[in-house]
Scaffold this motif. Structure first.
Motif, PDB file in Angstrom:
ATOM      1  N   UNK A  20      -2.568   8.457  -3.176  1.00 34.35           N
ATOM      2  CA  UNK A  20      -1.727   8.743  -4.349  1.00 34.35           C
ATOM      3  C   UNK A  20      -1.721  10.252  -4.612  1.00 34.35           C
ATOM      4  N   UNK A  21      -0.508  10.824  -4.696  1.00 27.61           N
ATOM      5  CA  UNK A  21      -0.416  12.277  -4.944  1.00 27.61           C
ATOM      6  C   UNK A  21      -0.747  12.591  -6.398  1.00 27.61           C
ATOM      7  N   UNK A  34      -3.633   8.365 -11.373  1.00 28.25           N
ATOM      8  CA  UNK A  34      -4.271   9.131 -10.291  1.00 28.25           C
ATOM      9  C   UNK A  34      -4.448   8.265  -9.050  1.00 28.25           C
ATOM     10  N   UNK A  35      -4.014   6.972  -9.171  1.00 30.90           N
ATOM     11  CA  UNK A  35      -4.129   6.115  -7.997  1.00 30.90           C
ATOM     12  C   UNK A  35      -3.084   5.000  -8.079  1.00 30.90           C
ATOM     13  N   UNK A  36      -2.833   4.351  -6.955  1.00 28.54           N
ATOM     14  CA  UNK A  36      -1.935   3.187  -6.987  1.00 28.54           C
ATOM     15  C   UNK A  36      -2.620   2.084  -7.790  1.00 28.54           C
ATOM     16  N   UNK A  37      -1.815   1.295  -8.498  1.00 31.35           N
ATOM     17  CA  UNK A  37      -2.389   0.193  -9.298  1.00 31.35           C
ATOM     18  C   UNK A  37      -3.052  -0.810  -8.333  1.00 31.35           C
ATOM     19  N   UNK A  38      -4.184  -1.409  -8.727  1.00 32.41           N
ATOM     20  CA  UNK A  38      -4.867  -2.350  -7.812  1.00 32.41           C
ATOM     21  C   UNK A  38      -3.937  -3.478  -7.339  1.00 32.41           C
ATOM     22  N   UNK A  39      -3.041  -3.939  -8.235  1.00 30.86           N
ATOM     23  CA  UNK A  39      -2.132  -5.033  -7.838  1.00 30.86           C
ATOM     24  C   UNK A  39      -1.180  -4.551  -6.738  1.00 30.86           C
ATOM     25  N   UNK A  43      -1.044  -6.055  -2.989  1.00 27.53           N
ATOM     26  CA  UNK A  43       0.213  -6.630  -2.460  1.00 27.53           C
ATOM     27  C   UNK A  43       0.587  -5.967  -1.147  1.00 27.53           C
ATOM     28  N   UNK A  44       0.331  -4.665  -1.043  1.00 25.41           N
ATOM     29  CA  UNK A  44       0.706  -3.956   0.191  1.00 25.41           C
ATOM     30  C   UNK A  44      -0.300  -4.250   1.297  1.00 25.41           C
ATOM     31  N   UNK A  45      -1.582  -4.233   0.986  1.00 20.62           N
ATOM     32  CA  UNK A  45      -2.574  -4.412   2.071  1.00 20.62           C
ATOM     33  C   UNK A  45      -2.513  -5.841   2.609  1.00 20.62           C
ATOM     34  N   UNK A 218       7.069   6.596  -8.389  1.00 22.08           N
ATOM     35  CA  UNK A 218       8.141   5.613  -8.498  1.00 22.08           C
ATOM     36  C   UNK A 218       7.797   4.323  -7.752  1.00 22.08           C
ATOM     37  N   UNK A 219       7.170   4.450  -6.578  1.00 21.82           N
ATOM     38  CA  UNK A 219       6.810   3.255  -5.806  1.00 21.82           C
ATOM     39  C   UNK A 219       5.862   2.385  -6.629  1.00 21.82           C
ATOM     40  N   UNK A 220       4.854   3.025  -7.200  1.00 23.94           N
ATOM     41  CA  UNK A 220       3.823   2.287  -7.946  1.00 23.94           C
ATOM     42  C   UNK A 220       4.454   1.573  -9.144  1.00 23.94           C
TER      43      UNK A 220
END
Ligand SMILES: Nc1nc2c(ncn2[C@@H]2O[C@H](COP(=O)(O)OP(=O)(O)OP(=O)(O)O)[C@@H](O)[C@H]2O)c(=O)[nH]1
Ligand SMILES: [Mg+2]
Length: 285
Positions: A20-21, A34-39, A43-45, A218-220
Motif C-alpha cells: 500500500x502506497x 496505511x494498508x489494504x483493508x484485511x477483507x 479476497x485477493x489472496x 481507489x482499489x481498496x
C-alpha cells in the motif's frame, strides 16, 4: 458475433502493486489508510473471484492552463518530458494497466484542457470519475487559488471521488521557497478535504509514487464497497474477471482495444451466452 474479450495480460513490472502506497504529507490528507483493508487482502489472496470484478479506475485531471497536467501524464505513462508547451485541446485520454495484489486493474486518466474555451467539453468527462486530481503550478500562486473552483466543478459531476491536490514544477523552487508554498498548499488541501502531493514532471519526482497512491486508495475503497455490498457475484471467465449480476441487459462498449462493460443490470451468465443484436447485447435467459 462471439465476444472476443480483452485478455488482461501480464503488466510491466513497474505497474505491479503489492504494498500500500503511503501519503505524501501525513498532515495533508483526509485518507489515513496505511494498508489494504484485511477483507480486501483476503479476497485477493484467496482469489475469490466471486467478489472481484473487472476493475476500472477513472481519474479526471483538471486545473488552470499550463500548470503541467499533460506533462504529469506523459511522465507517468511514457516516461518523457517535453519542455515545449502544447495546449491540450478538449480532453486527452490515457490507459495504464496495473496489477494490484495480483488483480488486474485499469487506470483511465482523462487529461482535460485548462483553457476556458474547452471547459464545457472537459466537464462532460467528469461523470462517473472515482478520482479527481486538481493540479496547480507551485510557482504560480493564482493557480493554487483557482483549485477551489476546479475541485467544486469536478466533484459536482463525479460520484464521491477520492480527491487530490497536486502541485507541479517542484524542480523550479529552492527548498526554502518550496517550504513556504507547501504551507499554503497544505491549508488548501485540508480545506478541500483532498490529499496534497508535490511533483516534478521534469525530474519525475513523486510522479509514479503519486499514481500508485491513487491506485491503492481507489482499489481498496472500491473493492471494500463491493465486498460489503454482498450483492455482487462475479464469474471468472478465461483470464477476465467480469462482475455479473441482476437483469439481462448488457451493453458492450468497445473503447479502443479496451472493452468496458456498462449495464442497466446484469445477469449471472457466461459472457459466451451473450449474442449481439444491433447495438444491444441480449442474454439468452
Ligand atoms: N520545469 C518544469 N516545467 C514543467 C513541469 N511540468 C510542466 N512544465 C512545463 O509547463 C508547460 C505546460 O505544461 P503542460 O503539461 O502542457 O500544461 P497543461 O496543464 O497540460 O496545459 P493545458 O493542456 O493547456 O491545460 C510546458 O511548457 C512544460 O514544459 C515541471 O514539472 N517542471
Ligand atoms: Mg494539457
Amino acid at each position: 458475433m462471439s465476444v472476443t474479450r480483452t485478455v488482461i495480460g501480464a503488466v510491466p513490472s513497474d505497474r505491479v502493486i503489492t504494498k500500500f502506497s503511503q501519503a505524501f504529507h501525513p498532515d495533508a490528507t483526509p485518507y489515513q489508510k496505511v494498508n489494504f483493508h484485511p477483507k480486501v487482502k483476503a479476497a485477493c489472496s484467496e482469489n475469490r473471484t466471486g467478489r472481484v470484478g473487472l476493475k476500472i479506475t477513472k481519474a479526471v485531471l483538471v486545473g488552470d492552463v499550463s500548470v503541467g497536467k499533460t506533462c504529469m501524464v506523459n511522465r507517468f505513462c511514457h516516461d518523457v518530458f517535453d519542455r515545449e508547451y502544447k495546449a491540450t485541446i478538449g480532453v486527452d485520454f490515457e490507459v495504464e494497466k496495473f496489477s494490484v495484489l495480483s488483480i488486474p486493474v485499469t487506470l483511465q486518466v482523462w487529461d482535460t484542457a485548462g483553457q476556458e474555451r474547452f471547459k464545457c467539453i472537459a466537464a462532460s468527462y467528469y461523470r462517473g470519475a472515482q478520482v479527481v486530481i486538481v493540479a496547480f503550478d507551485l510557482t504560480d500562486e493564482p493557480s493554487l487559488h483557482n483549485t477551489t473552483k476546479w475541485m467544486e466543478d469536478a466533484c459536482a459531476n463525479a460520484d464521491e471521488p477520492i480527491k487530490f491536490l497536486v502541485g507541479t514544477k517542484k524542480d523550479l523552487l529552492s527548498p526554502a521557497s518550496y517550504a513556504e508554498v507547501e504551507k499554503l498548499a497544505v491549508k488548501y488541501a485540508n480545506r478541500l478535504e483532498a490529499e496534497f502531493w508535490a511533483t516534478s514532471s521534469k525530474t519525475g519526482e513523486n510522479v509514479q509514487e503519486f499514481f500508485f497512491r491513487v491506485m491503492c486508495l481507489n482499489f481498496d475503497c472500491a473493492l471494500l464497497r463491493e465486498l460489503e455490498s454482498e450483492k455482487g457475484t462475479s464469474k471468472q471467465i478465461g483470464n477476465d474477471l467480469i462482475r455479473v449480476q441482476g437483469s439481462t441487459q448488457l451493453k458492450l462498449q468497445m473503447l479502443g482495444a479496451q472493452m468496458e462493460f456498462q449495464s442497466s443490470g446484469w445477469s449471472t451468465l457466461e459472457a459466451s451466452d451473450w449474442t449481439r443484436s444491433g447495438q444491444d447485447w441480449k442474454g439468452s435467459t
